[in-house]
Design a protein around this motif. Structure first.
Motif, PDB file in Angstrom:
ATOM      1  N   LYS A 150      -6.388   0.593  22.220  1.00 23.93           N
ATOM      2  CA  LYS A 150      -5.372   1.600  23.199  1.00 23.93           C
ATOM      3  C   LYS A 150      -5.616   1.160  24.443  1.00 23.93           C
ATOM      4  CE  LYS A 150      -8.129   5.819  22.563  1.00 23.93           C
ATOM      5  NZ  LYS A 150      -8.050   7.241  22.196  1.00 23.93           N
ATOM      6  N   GLU A 151      -4.892   1.496  25.425  1.00 20.23           N
ATOM      7  CA  GLU A 151      -5.017   1.194  26.873  1.00 20.23           C
ATOM      8  C   GLU A 151      -5.159   2.600  27.558  1.00 20.23           C
ATOM      9  OE1 GLU A 151      -1.524  -0.898  28.254  1.00 20.23           O
ATOM     10  OE2 GLU A 151      -1.902  -2.655  27.130  1.00 20.23           O
ATOM     11  N   GLY A 152      -5.709   2.501  28.749  1.00 17.91           N
ATOM     12  CA  GLY A 152      -5.817   3.395  29.590  1.00 17.91           C
ATOM     13  C   GLY A 152      -7.143   3.486  30.606  1.00 17.91           C
ATOM     14  N   PHE A 153      -7.287   4.543  31.384  1.00 13.74           N
ATOM     15  CA  PHE A 153      -8.428   4.603  32.417  1.00 13.74           C
ATOM     16  C   PHE A 153      -8.495   6.127  32.734  1.00 13.74           C
ATOM     17  CE2 PHE A 153      -4.770   2.451  34.085  1.00 13.74           C
ATOM     18  CZ  PHE A 153      -4.332   3.377  35.049  1.00 13.74           C
ATOM     19  N   THR A 154      -9.606   6.288  33.304  1.00 19.64           N
ATOM     20  CA  THR A 154      -9.904   7.801  33.752  1.00 19.64           C
ATOM     21  C   THR A 154     -10.311   7.718  35.188  1.00 19.64           C
ATOM     22  OG1 THR A 154     -12.140   7.734  32.989  1.00 19.64           O
ATOM     23  CG2 THR A 154     -10.645   8.590  31.495  1.00 19.64           C
ATOM     24  N   SER A 155     -10.358   8.787  35.887  1.00 21.68           N
ATOM     25  CA  SER A 155     -10.647   8.913  37.278  1.00 21.68           C
ATOM     26  C   SER A 155     -12.340   8.901  37.349  1.00 21.68           C
ATOM     27  CB  SER A 155     -10.301  10.044  38.021  1.00 21.68           C
ATOM     28  OG  SER A 155      -8.835  10.015  38.180  1.00 21.68           O
ATOM     29  N   HIS A 156     -12.986   8.136  38.367  1.00 20.12           N
ATOM     30  CA  HIS A 156     -14.233   8.083  38.559  1.00 20.12           C
ATOM     31  C   HIS A 156     -15.249   9.137  38.636  1.00 20.12           C
ATOM     32  CE1 HIS A 156     -13.709   8.355  42.632  1.00 20.12           C
ATOM     33  NE2 HIS A 156     -15.232   8.626  42.824  1.00 20.12           N
ATOM     34  N   ASN A 157     -14.479  10.163  39.152  1.00 18.12           N
ATOM     35  CA  ASN A 157     -15.335  11.656  39.418  1.00 18.12           C
ATOM     36  C   ASN A 157     -14.416  12.734  38.562  1.00 18.12           C
ATOM     37  OD1 ASN A 157     -15.415  14.439  40.891  1.00 18.12           O
ATOM     38  ND2 ASN A 157     -16.954  13.192  41.837  1.00 18.12           N
ATOM     39  N   GLN A 158     -15.545  13.418  37.683  1.00 13.65           N
ATOM     40  CA  GLN A 158     -15.067  14.237  36.906  1.00 13.65           C
ATOM     41  C   GLN A 158     -14.212  15.352  37.353  1.00 13.65           C
ATOM     42  OE1 GLN A 158     -16.443  17.673  35.744  1.00 13.65           O
ATOM     43  NE2 GLN A 158     -16.209  17.671  33.562  1.00 13.65           N
ATOM     44  N   ILE A 159     -14.503  16.015  38.486  1.00  9.09           N
ATOM     45  CA  ILE A 159     -13.536  16.813  39.119  1.00  9.09           C
ATOM     46  C   ILE A 159     -12.146  16.385  39.404  1.00  9.09           C
ATOM     47  CG2 ILE A 159     -13.043  18.029  41.458  1.00  9.09           C
ATOM     48  CD1 ILE A 159     -16.164  18.406  41.377  1.00  9.09           C
ATOM     49  N   LEU A 160     -11.844  15.120  39.666  1.00  7.50           N
ATOM     50  CA  LEU A 160     -10.459  14.604  39.771  1.00  7.50           C
ATOM     51  C   LEU A 160      -9.868  14.251  38.593  1.00  7.50           C
ATOM     52  CD1 LEU A 160     -11.685  12.330  42.819  1.00  7.50           C
ATOM     53  CD2 LEU A 160     -10.475  14.696  43.085  1.00  7.50           C
ATOM     54  N   ASP A 161     -10.781  14.281  37.510  1.00  8.88           N
ATOM     55  CA  ASP A 161     -10.254  13.928  36.143  1.00  8.88           C
ATOM     56  C   ASP A 161      -9.589  14.858  35.358  1.00  8.88           C
ATOM     57  OD1 ASP A 161      -9.955  11.313  34.869  1.00  8.88           O
ATOM     58  OD2 ASP A 161     -11.748  11.853  33.611  1.00  8.88           O
ATOM     59  N   VAL A 162      -9.008  14.277  34.183  1.00  7.01           N
ATOM     60  CA  VAL A 162      -8.420  15.119  33.306  1.00  7.01           C
ATOM     61  C   VAL A 162      -9.244  15.285  31.952  1.00  7.01           C
ATOM     62  CG1 VAL A 162      -6.202  15.407  31.666  1.00  7.01           C
ATOM     63  CG2 VAL A 162      -6.118  14.272  34.167  1.00  7.01           C
ATOM     64  N   SER A 163      -9.466  16.555  31.447  1.00  7.89           N
ATOM     65  CA  SER A 163     -10.033  16.706  30.062  1.00  7.89           C
ATOM     66  C   SER A 163      -9.210  16.840  29.005  1.00  7.89           C
ATOM     67  CB  SER A 163     -10.896  18.261  30.111  1.00  7.89           C
ATOM     68  OG  SER A 163     -11.748  18.330  31.040  1.00  7.89           O
ATOM     69  N   ARG A 187     -18.610  23.505  37.194  1.00  7.17           N
ATOM     70  CA  ARG A 187     -19.952  23.688  36.261  1.00  7.17           C
ATOM     71  C   ARG A 187     -20.622  22.261  36.420  1.00  7.17           C
ATOM     72  NH1 ARG A 187     -17.065  27.496  32.323  1.00  7.17           N
ATOM     73  NH2 ARG A 187     -17.084  29.537  33.676  1.00  7.17           N
ATOM     74  N   ASN A 188     -19.836  21.055  36.051  1.00  7.92           N
ATOM     75  CA  ASN A 188     -20.578  20.052  35.703  1.00  7.92           C
ATOM     76  C   ASN A 188     -20.847  19.048  36.921  1.00  7.92           C
ATOM     77  OD1 ASN A 188     -20.652  21.184  32.893  1.00  7.92           O
ATOM     78  ND2 ASN A 188     -18.407  20.591  33.110  1.00  7.92           N
ATOM     79  N   ALA A 189     -19.805  19.005  38.062  1.00  9.88           N
ATOM     80  CA  ALA A 189     -19.877  17.952  38.983  1.00  9.88           C
ATOM     81  C   ALA A 189     -19.527  18.280  40.312  1.00  9.88           C
ATOM     82  CB  ALA A 189     -18.746  16.793  38.612  1.00  9.88           C
ATOM     83  N   GLU A 190     -19.820  17.640  41.163  1.00  7.42           N
ATOM     84  CA  GLU A 190     -19.690  17.973  42.557  1.00  7.42           C
ATOM     85  C   GLU A 190     -18.923  16.705  43.373  1.00  7.42           C
ATOM     86  OE1 GLU A 190     -22.269  18.527  46.650  1.00  7.42           O
ATOM     87  OE2 GLU A 190     -23.045  19.694  45.004  1.00  7.42           O
ATOM     88  N   LEU A 191     -18.197  16.879  44.248  1.00  7.34           N
ATOM     89  CA  LEU A 191     -17.366  15.854  45.133  1.00  7.34           C
ATOM     90  C   LEU A 191     -17.570  16.190  46.467  1.00  7.34           C
ATOM     91  CD1 LEU A 191     -15.584  13.428  45.032  1.00  7.34           C
ATOM     92  CD2 LEU A 191     -13.585  15.172  45.081  1.00  7.34           C
TER      93      LEU A 191
END
Length: 888
Positions: free
Chosen positions: A193-206, A650-654
């Motif tokens: 499957k194709e796809g990608f995620t954002s490098h920072n967890q705060i900017l990403d999707v769960s 709770r898990n990351a900082e930007l």
């Protein structure tokens, strides 16, 4: 024989039994089948969701049983009487299927393909081979794979690794009498499957995915099968924004009739050949198929439709960010030639925004196009080169090719020295992003790291040293720490300060005993005299990295022995640690119980410097904080103002932004005496910024006394632009294979149109100075979740948009001591809009759309800072009411 009798009477199967379901000879099992798809907001009821239902009859009969093994069977499955309808009842006017036959909806060729039988070889209940036709359309083949996967079952409790439409997955079976529950761990499935995620967890999707199938057995075969699969997607920065996809399958036995007899034969291959020589063994794993867009505009047509929103003066509007995101989506589908055509034909005003989008698309075609378009040997296009480089630095999922291309450019000819500096700084940002993805050992990363570290060690000119230190401030390489310590302790002024601020960006876990010992030596000046800016940075590093009792005590005991304004600044820093409950606050409180460290003489020092932190927002998903600290020289002239905005969960900082304005050597203007260690500093003022964890190239306001005087005499008071452009922040794209056959896609894009400017003004007449940092931001986030079944698409689009301005102004009057300082941090009234659009559409153009939205105005806010500052502002604005319009 005994097992077969027990099966026929419907007895439960003891744990450890290895057989699977079994069909009776010469029987035709007639089932009703339905596959439903729903798309909606996460907490919404399915009754109002967008979606559709495919229903049909399914006939199943036994073709062959292995004479040597009863549990090796060939079964034939035929789909008939296919219907396509709404998953929820709709009025006729909103029903896209109304008045259309199944053949019209699906298409004659596809319907015929769907109704062609498939054959499964079941061995002990598992699908060993899936037989279908070679050139069948991928979409119909996947629907049949989804149906075939339901027939896979084991009749004893336990875990297994199985292959079905979803790929090779971990499954767990729970058997209880005539009921079997199968749980499939979707996150374990191996599938292309194709796809990608954002490098920072705060900017990403769960994402969270679940799959459960309940089988009810009767007379050794299926009485009913109910399968449900759920995908939940949540935007980490705002978990109210998200989507869910629900896929349901139901197979129910309606009757058992007399059916065709068995085909004689000892081998599967001969039986299949007898049945239909056109059958071939096909993988049960889904084919990656996607319908083509037939009426989509070309890249050039799309650009013309959004072009007017991309002019520089419109970049603080949400529409600019929306247009930027839609342009990126279209660039990702475009060829290199199509991209070059737009860049070569566009005017100078719009080209920087086109460069932002083309670089942010991060496809091989877009990277090739931009590298061919830009000529680094031509100084006249340096603005475009800089926009390209910063877009590389902010890249959401950079590839090794990005870094390899920049390294090659750096080794070549570059006309503009500032571009050369920016290029190395951005290489540092790319190194960090690739290393965070565990790609640190890629050849391009190894080469770039070696280049920066080796050239820094050989650098002789201050400008070159500064350039490589800035790159390391972005790269945050553990192996660079010894070099940074050397420059922080042994070099002078700006170089020493830059190395110290680079160390400040490392996670405290990297700050070893050696780092803390060096920082203590710098702060306490054990080996040499250091500037205030370096000493206060060293103190901040110590206090932020799990300081010992003695380290905190020694810092507190030093207050009172420091230069005037540094005393006040350090005191303010300690108070901020306590007020904001920072990690070291517990140790600070223990030390303050000692009256030698905590006494009136120490805590009553005069001065105007300060450090203060506070919350901008506090929410269940993310919170954001600001910190403002200002350090003055003893004569009342600004040495450093530092404004930070951080976002965390709770898990990351930007590190969302940092704007530092620094000045030095300005005492001669007002005939004042410089502080200790700062007697020989050249006149200088400039600004440095970090944006979304990327250190940008610093901007100089003036350098040297002559430059200062000429700029003071010609000053307009206009701010200098630090960064202006479009940034792609959230960039999430995933393909999801539903077990009922269709393929879903989830895409979340978040863009920012940003304009940060800053300025510094002096009035010798009124003995007053002012610094102003203006952050103008427009944000747009779009999430699109869609299920594509080639003959119908259904999905939901969610959008969020906001515009705001954050101003930070500090006014200083140095006609008396202690001088008056007023700091203001204001956010203007901000529009915030959110919309949810659910849709269903047919290729012929028929479309159902339901849209809901909410627009509100978020009140402006003047952030309170501390009481001492409020009291000072009253005095300043009481005193400056007559002078504020007569600068210089």
């Amino acid at each position: 024989m005994q097992v077969s009798i027990l099966k026929n009477f419907g007895f439960a199967f003891p744990t450890g039994h290895t057989t699977g379901p079994s069909l009776n000879n010469d029987k035709l099992y007639k089932f009703a089948y339905s596959a439903e798809v729903y798309v909606d907001q996460v907490k919404a009821s399915l009754q109002k969701s967008a979606g559709y239902r495919i229903s049909s009859g399914v006939d199943v009969n036994l073709l062959w049983r292995n004479p040597d093994n009863d549990d090796d069977q060939l079964i034939k499955i035929t789909v008939r009487d296919v219907q396509v309808e709404n998953v929820n009842e709709r009025p006729a006017a909103k029903n896209i299927f109304k008045g259309k036959s199944t053949e019209k909806i699906i298409g004659k060729e596809y319907l015929e393909a769907l109704q062609r039988p498939i054959v499964l070889e079941l061995v002990r209940g598992k699908v060993k081979t899936f037989y279908s036709y070679q050139n069948e359309p991928g979409f119909t083949q996947n629907i049949k794979r989804g149906l075939a996967s339901l027939f896979q079952l084991q009749l004893h409790s336990g875990a297994a690794r199985e292959v079905d439409i979803s790929g090779k997955c971990n499954t767990t079976y729970h058997v209880r009498q005539d009921q079997v529950t199968k749980i499939k761990a979707l996150d374990s499935c191996e599938i292309e499957k194709e796809g990608f995620t954002s490098h920072n967890q705060i900017l990403d999707v769960s994402t969270k995915a679940t799959s459960a199938t309940i089988y009810v057995l009767e007379d050794s075969f299926f009485k009913s099968i109910k399968a449900e699969e759920n995908y939940v997607l949540l935007l980490n920065s705002r978990r109210k924004t998200g989507a869910k996809i629900v896929s349901k399958q139901r197979l129910e036995l309606k009757s058992v009739q007399a059916g065709p007899g068995l085909i004689a034969g000892k081998q599967v291959a001969s039986v299949i050949k007898t049945l239909d020589s056109s059958y071939v063994a096909v993988s049960l794993v889904a084919d990656p198929v996607k319908s083509e867009c037939k009426k989509c505009p070309s890249l050039s047509e799309h650009w013309q439709s959004i072009r007017e929103h991309m002019y520089p003066e419109k970049l603080s509007k949400a529409e600019a960010a929306r247009s930027f995101l839609s342009f990126i989506q279209n660039i990702r589908k475009a060829t290199k030639e199509e991209i070059l055509q737009i860049m070569r034909s566009e005017n100078k005003e719009l080209l920087p925004q086109v460069v932002d989008a083309v670089t942010s698309a991060q496809t091989p075609a877009s990277l090739e196009a931009i590298l061919e378009f830009l000529d680094f040997k031509d100084a006249s296009t340096s603005t475009l080169q800089e926009r390209f480089l910063y877009a590389c630095g902010f890249a959401s999922h950079p590839s090794e090719m990005f870094l390899k291309s920049l390294t090659a450019k750096f080794k070549g000819d570059i006309a503009n020295e500032e571009i050369r500096e920016t290029l190395v700084i951005v290489m540092g940002a790319l190194i960090r992003k690739l290393c965070e993805k565990e790609d640190c050992k890629l050849p391009a990363v190894v080469e770039a790291k070696r280049l920066i570290l080796s050239r820094l060690e050989k650098a002789k000119k201050d400008d070159n040293v500064r350039m490589y230190l800035l790159a390391l401030k972005n790269a945050l390489l553990p192996e660079a720490i010894p070099l940074l310590l050397k420059y922080a302790e042994s070099e002078e002024g700006p170089i020493s300060n830059l190395a110290a601020t680079a160390l400040q960006r490392y996670d405290p876990s990297f700050l070893t005993k050696e780092v803390k010992e060096t920082m203590n030596r710098i702060y306490h000046q054990n080996r040499k005299v250091h500037e205030k800016t370096v000493r206060t940075t060293a103190a901040a590093i110590i206090l932020n990295s799990n300081p010992s009792y003695m380290e905190v005590k020694n810092i507190l005991l030093s207050i009172g022995e420091l230069p005037l304004e540094m005393n006040k600044y350090m005191l303010s820093m300690i108070q901020d640690i306590l007020h904001f409950e920072m990690p070291s606050s517990k140790t600070v409180r223990q030390v303050l119980k000692d009256m030698r460290a905590h006494n009136y003489d120490r805590f009553s020092k005069m001065g105007s410097s300060s450090a203060y932190s506070g919350y901008i927002t506090r929410g269940p998903d993310v919170s954001s904080t600001y910190s403002l600290d200002i350090l003055y020289s003893g004569s009342g002239i600004l040495r450093r103002s530092n404004m930070n905005i951080r976002i965390f969960n709770r898990n990351a900082e930007l590190h969302a932004s940092q704007v530092v304005i620094e000045a030095q050597g300005l005492e001669s203007i007002i005939a004042a005496t410089p502080d200790e260690g700062e007697e020989n500093l050249d006149s200088f003022a400039g600004m440095s910024a970090i944006l979304f964890d990327v250190q940008l190239r610093p901007v100089t306001f003036f350098q040297g006394y002559g430059d200062l005087m000429s700029k003071m005499l010609s000053a307009t008071g206009d701010p200098i632009n630090v960064v202006k452009g479009l940034i792609l922040l959230t960039d999430y794209s995933q393909e999801i294979q539903l077990q009922s056959g269709p393929r879903a896609s989830a895409e979340f894009l978040g863009g920012l149109a940003i304009d940060i400017s800053g300025g510094m003004e002096f009035s010798l007449w009124y003995r007053e100075s002012k610094t102003n940092v203006k952050n103008r931001v427009a944000m747009f986030i779009a999430g699109n979740t869609e299920v594509d079944s080639f003959f119908v698409k259904t999905g939901m689009e969610t959008t969020l948009e906001a515009e705001t301005t954050l101003d930070f102004i500090s006014t200083v009057q140095f006609s008396q001591y202690p001088f008056l300082v007023c700091m203001q941090m204001d956010r203007v009234e901000s529009p915030f809009r959110r919309y949810v659009t659910k849709y269903e559409s047919l290729p012929c153009g028929r479309r159902y759309v339901a849209r809901r939205g909410k627009a509100e105005l978020l009140a402006g806010n003047e952030y309170p800072l501390h009481q001492e500052n409020s009291n000072m502002c009253r005095k300043v604005f009481g005193a400056v009411s007559d002078s504020s319009s007569s600068w210089f």
